[in-house]
Design a protein around this motif. Structure first.
Motif, PDB file in Angstrom:
ATOM      1  N   UNK A   1       0.819  -1.206   0.000  1.00 51.71           N
ATOM      2  CA  UNK A   1       0.000   0.000   0.000  1.00 51.71           C
ATOM      3  C   UNK A   1       0.852   1.255   0.000  1.00 51.71           C
ATOM      4  N   UNK A   2       1.964   1.221   0.711  1.00 54.20           N
ATOM      5  CA  UNK A   2       2.861   2.368   0.731  1.00 54.20           C
ATOM      6  C   UNK A   2       3.315   2.714  -0.673  1.00 54.20           C
ATOM      7  N   UNK A   3       3.705   1.694  -1.433  1.00 57.96           N
ATOM      8  CA  UNK A   3       4.195   1.949  -2.777  1.00 57.96           C
ATOM      9  C   UNK A   3       3.074   2.445  -3.683  1.00 57.96           C
ATOM     10  N   UNK A   4       1.873   1.924  -3.495  1.00 56.95           N
ATOM     11  CA  UNK A   4       0.733   2.380  -4.284  1.00 56.95           C
ATOM     12  C   UNK A   4       0.414   3.837  -3.955  1.00 56.95           C
ATOM     13  N   UNK A   5       0.424   4.186  -2.685  1.00 51.38           N
ATOM     14  CA  UNK A   5       0.130   5.564  -2.289  1.00 51.38           C
ATOM     15  C   UNK A   5       1.195   6.511  -2.817  1.00 51.38           C
ATOM     16  N   UNK A   6       2.445   6.095  -2.750  1.00 45.24           N
ATOM     17  CA  UNK A   6       3.516   6.920  -3.301  1.00 45.24           C
ATOM     18  C   UNK A   6       3.285   7.117  -4.793  1.00 45.24           C
ATOM     19  N   UNK A   7       2.903   6.045  -5.476  1.00 41.97           N
ATOM     20  CA  UNK A   7       2.643   6.151  -6.913  1.00 41.97           C
ATOM     21  C   UNK A   7       1.481   7.092  -7.191  1.00 41.97           C
ATOM     22  N   UNK A   8       0.447   7.047  -6.378  1.00 40.22           N
ATOM     23  CA  UNK A   8      -0.689   7.946  -6.580  1.00 40.22           C
ATOM     24  C   UNK A   8      -0.288   9.403  -6.389  1.00 40.22           C
ATOM     25  N   UNK A   9       0.505   9.653  -5.380  1.00 40.99           N
ATOM     26  CA  UNK A   9       0.951  11.009  -5.116  1.00 40.99           C
ATOM     27  C   UNK A   9       1.891  11.481  -6.213  1.00 40.99           C
ATOM     28  N   UNK A  10       2.568  10.538  -6.838  1.00 37.74           N
ATOM     29  CA  UNK A  10       3.660  10.852  -7.731  1.00 37.74           C
ATOM     30  C   UNK A  10       3.318  10.830  -9.216  1.00 37.74           C
ATOM     31  N   UNK A  11       2.072  10.828  -9.576  1.00 41.31           N
ATOM     32  CA  UNK A  11       1.763  10.756 -11.005  1.00 41.31           C
ATOM     33  C   UNK A  11       1.891  12.127 -11.659  1.00 41.31           C
ATOM     34  N   UNK A  12       2.128  12.118 -12.958  1.00 42.19           N
ATOM     35  CA  UNK A  12       2.204  13.366 -13.701  1.00 42.19           C
ATOM     36  C   UNK A  12       3.617  13.863 -13.886  1.00 42.19           C
ATOM     37  N   UNK A  13       3.768  14.876 -14.707  1.00 40.30           N
ATOM     38  CA  UNK A  13       5.063  15.493 -14.966  1.00 40.30           C
ATOM     39  C   UNK A  13       5.521  16.295 -13.765  1.00 40.30           C
ATOM     40  N   UNK A  14       6.815  16.545 -13.690  1.00 36.81           N
ATOM     41  CA  UNK A  14       7.391  17.158 -12.505  1.00 36.81           C
ATOM     42  C   UNK A  14       8.147  18.441 -12.823  1.00 36.81           C
ATOM     43  N   UNK A  15       7.791  19.131 -13.868  1.00 34.41           N
ATOM     44  CA  UNK A  15       8.541  20.301 -14.307  1.00 34.41           C
ATOM     45  C   UNK A  15       8.769  21.297 -13.180  1.00 34.41           C
ATOM     46  N   UNK A  16       7.750  21.649 -12.458  1.00 29.22           N
ATOM     47  CA  UNK A  16       7.889  22.602 -11.360  1.00 29.22           C
ATOM     48  C   UNK A  16       7.299  21.989 -10.104  1.00 29.22           C
ATOM     49  N   UNK A  17       7.661  20.765  -9.847  1.00 34.43           N
ATOM     50  CA  UNK A  17       7.039  20.049  -8.740  1.00 34.43           C
ATOM     51  C   UNK A  17       7.392  20.647  -7.387  1.00 34.43           C
ATOM     52  N   UNK A  18       6.461  20.536  -6.496  1.00 35.67           N
ATOM     53  CA  UNK A  18       6.682  20.870  -5.102  1.00 35.67           C
ATOM     54  C   UNK A  18       6.446  19.563  -4.353  1.00 35.67           C
ATOM     55  N   UNK A  19       7.465  19.055  -3.671  1.00 34.32           N
ATOM     56  CA  UNK A  19       7.349  17.733  -3.059  1.00 34.32           C
ATOM     57  C   UNK A  19       6.131  17.585  -2.157  1.00 34.32           C
ATOM     58  N   UNK A  20       5.439  16.470  -2.328  1.00 32.86           N
ATOM     59  CA  UNK A  20       4.303  16.134  -1.478  1.00 32.86           C
ATOM     60  C   UNK A  20       4.818  15.496  -0.191  1.00 32.86           C
ATOM     61  N   UNK A  21       4.015  15.553   0.855  1.00 33.13           N
ATOM     62  CA  UNK A  21       4.346  14.915   2.126  1.00 33.13           C
ATOM     63  C   UNK A  21       3.780  13.505   2.143  1.00 33.13           C
ATOM     64  N   UNK A  22       4.562  12.569   2.641  1.00 32.05           N
ATOM     65  CA  UNK A  22       4.145  11.173   2.774  1.00 32.05           C
ATOM     66  C   UNK A  22       4.264  10.792   4.243  1.00 32.05           C
ATOM     67  N   UNK A  23       3.282  10.045   4.725  1.00 34.37           N
ATOM     68  CA  UNK A  23       3.315   9.474   6.074  1.00 34.37           C
ATOM     69  C   UNK A  23       3.130   7.970   5.942  1.00 34.37           C
ATOM     70  N   UNK A  24       3.883   7.211   6.670  1.00 37.47           N
ATOM     71  CA  UNK A  24       3.759   5.763   6.620  1.00 37.47           C
ATOM     72  C   UNK A  24       2.347   5.311   7.000  1.00 37.47           C
ATOM     73  N   UNK A  25       1.768   5.929   8.001  1.00 41.41           N
ATOM     74  CA  UNK A  25       0.450   5.497   8.471  1.00 41.41           C
ATOM     75  C   UNK A  25      -0.670   5.802   7.478  1.00 41.41           C
ATOM     76  N   UNK A  26      -0.431   6.726   6.563  1.00 42.74           N
ATOM     77  CA  UNK A  26      -1.465   7.101   5.586  1.00 42.74           C
ATOM     78  C   UNK A  26      -1.696   6.045   4.516  1.00 42.74           C
ATOM     79  N   UNK A  27      -0.823   5.102   4.407  1.00 39.63           N
ATOM     80  CA  UNK A  27      -0.853   4.208   3.251  1.00 39.63           C
ATOM     81  C   UNK A  27      -1.155   2.752   3.575  1.00 39.63           C
TER      82      UNK A  27
END
Length: 166
Positions: free
Chosen positions: A9-35
């Motif tokens: 689930x952690x990897x799936x949640x990271x993938x969901x947060x991480x979709x799309x191009x990253x030209x001017x990305x602002x890093x998202x926050x990840x929590x272990x318990x969220x996934x």
């Protein structure tokens, strides 16, 4: 080896947060318990999760190798994700400017979990906590490879190629 539902689930949640191009990305926050609830049973993407920090010179030195692999494998089921271990208090003053300056193709997230001892062994029981560290997983093939230390481009590419061919 199979990943637990929690970690897949952690990897799936990271993938969901991480979709799309990253030209001017602002890093998202990840929590272990969220996934914990996500399940990746049918996912055949090879995730290359690199744990790093802006203050870690070996980490920053190897990042272009990971990014190059991500670019070279565009269109394949390979996803490089940089997981920053920077402090939350350094997010605006260090991490965001670093990401803006480097313009990486790969996704970058901030792991907002200050109690490392609560989760490090869940990444790998062999991990001392030192960075850089990399976890490579592909749930559908039962792939789970952990590497603590710096990669060269050649070693990284070779390992990914060999795992893809499984």
């Amino acid at each position: 080896m199979q990943l637990s539902i929690r970690w897949s689930g952690f990897f799936f949640a990271v993938a969901l947060v991480c979709c799309g191009r990253v030209a001017a990305q602002k890093p998202a926050f990840i929590h272990m318990s969220d996934v914990a609830a996500w399940d990746l049973a049918d996912n055949d993407t090879l995730y290359v999760l690199n744990f790093w920090a802006t203050w870690c010179k070996p980490c920053v030195a190897e990042m272009p190798y990971f990014d190059q692999v991500q670019k070279e494998m565009e269109g394949q089921k390979v996803k490089v994700i940089f997981i920053s271990m920077d402090f939350r208090s350094d997010y605006e003053k260090r991490l965001v400017p670093f990401v803006a300056k480097k313009k990486f193709h790969s996704q970058i997230v901030l792991l907002d979990e200050p109690k490392y001892n609560d989760w490090i062994d869940k990444v790998s029981t062999t991990w001392s906590g030192a960075i850089p560290a990399t976890l490579i997983v592909q749930h559908s093939k039962g792939i789970r490879a952990f590497h603590e230390g710096e990669y060269t481009y050649e070693t990284l590419k070779s390992q990914i190629d060999s795992l893809i061919q499984r």
